[in-house]
Design an enzyme around this catalytic site. Sequence first.
Site, mmCIF file in Angstrom:
data_model
loop_
_atom_site.group_PDB
_atom_site.id
_atom_site.type_symbol
_atom_site.label_atom_id
_atom_site.label_comp_id
_atom_site.label_asym_id
_atom_site.label_seq_id
_atom_site.Cartn_x
_atom_site.Cartn_y
_atom_site.Cartn_z
ATOM 1 N N ARG A 240 -7.944 8.101 -5.637
ATOM 2 C CA ARG A 240 -6.495 7.727 -5.912
ATOM 3 C C ARG A 240 -5.780 8.966 -6.530
ATOM 4 N NH1 ARG A 240 -6.670 4.025 -3.109
ATOM 5 N NH2 ARG A 240 -6.059 1.876 -3.340
ATOM 6 N N GLU A 269 2.846 9.062 -2.713
ATOM 7 C CA GLU A 269 2.411 8.666 -1.207
ATOM 8 C C GLU A 269 3.524 7.518 -0.747
ATOM 9 O OE1 GLU A 269 -1.550 7.168 -0.947
ATOM 10 O OE2 GLU A 269 -2.476 9.184 -1.988
ATOM 11 N N HIS A 287 -4.167 9.994 3.168
ATOM 12 C CA HIS A 287 -4.947 8.770 2.829
ATOM 13 C C HIS A 287 -5.326 7.993 3.964
ATOM 14 C CE1 HIS A 287 -4.865 5.522 -0.890
ATOM 15 N NE2 HIS A 287 -5.629 5.288 0.151
HETATM 16 C C1 DGY Z 1 -8.239 0.978 -0.354
HETATM 17 O O1 DGY Z 1 -8.845 0.082 0.084
HETATM 18 O O2 DGY Z 1 -7.982 1.174 -1.544
HETATM 19 C C2 DGY Z 1 -7.902 2.553 0.385
HETATM 20 O O3 DGY Z 1 -7.268 3.269 -0.535
HETATM 21 C C3 DGY Z 1 -6.950 1.873 1.552
HETATM 22 O O4 DGY Z 1 -5.839 0.908 0.951
#
Ligand code: DGY
Length: 321
Positions: A240, A269, A287
């Site tokens: 993240r 994002e 991402h």
């Molecule tokens: C998650 O599953 O947390 C990925 O970042 C995609 O959303």
Amino acid sequence: MSEKPVLWVTRKLSASTEARAARDYCVILNPDDTLASADDIVEMSRKVDAILPCHSEIFDRDVAGRLASRVRIIANHSVGVDHCDLEALSSRGIVVTNTPDVLSDATAEIAMLLLLGAARRAAEGDILVRNGQWRSWSPSFMVGHQVTGKRLGIVGMGRVGQVMARRAAGFDMEIHYHNRSRLDPELENGAVFHAELDSLLEVSEFLSLHCPATAETRGLMNARAFSMLPDNAILVNTARGALVDESALLEALDSGKVAAAGLDCFQTEPGGNPAFAGHPNVFMLPHIGSATFETRDAMGFRALDNLDAYFSGREPRDRVA
Ligand code: DGY
């Protein structure tokens, strides 16, 4: 189930997921894949029993407080749940689930890609060739950092971290990790446990982040943390954006403390941080850690499994609130 529950699928999902959702639920799909605002979510909540969102839909305290009481479950199509205020949703009696396990391979693949790409200057090289600017070659041209045999520090040795460790071991990397608790020896597989993050940072020639964004981990990689890394360290983030203080990372890149970074996640994002664009030693992706055909199906099915369990009176396997 006598009458099918009404399910809102907030984003365009894989065809198999949408077909299964349409078979088993009275489903509201989003074929145009538009992003729902907080007000859209609140408005839609009046019409549905369940929501199947992605990390792009934000269920913060405000939204949680305004959701219609008709909504009984939020079955996330994501392993991360930092877009959900779990406490606030739980206090409204709303069940929340996620999709662990099924995206570990895909995410570790992207982490490995970023690690290799950052170390071996993939973004820079691609731009040169793509733009017709590759005009010479010499032994001193585009020299990067070798990966084989180096020390990799993994922050968060959960499912993705463990797959990453196995993939990196294939490059003869020496694996070190920091985790809330030490893994059992068979899972640890020779990796060196660090009870303190600081001691992991000190040895991490490469550092890959695999922990969730929580109140404790936000801004984990700050100026102090970067200063503890060995010189010329390489950072990889597929977890993240909130884990990294991006100004501190930019300073560490500018000072040369950090040689390169591979980033799939950003504080903002979509969009990312334009300040990274001027740094050819930052290899960036938008991402897409879990974005494979196989994993999208698996995530969709796992979210639907959780819904099926809930609506047939069973405990959903991946309940987080
Ligand atoms: C998650 O599953 O947390 C990925 O970042 C995609 O959303």
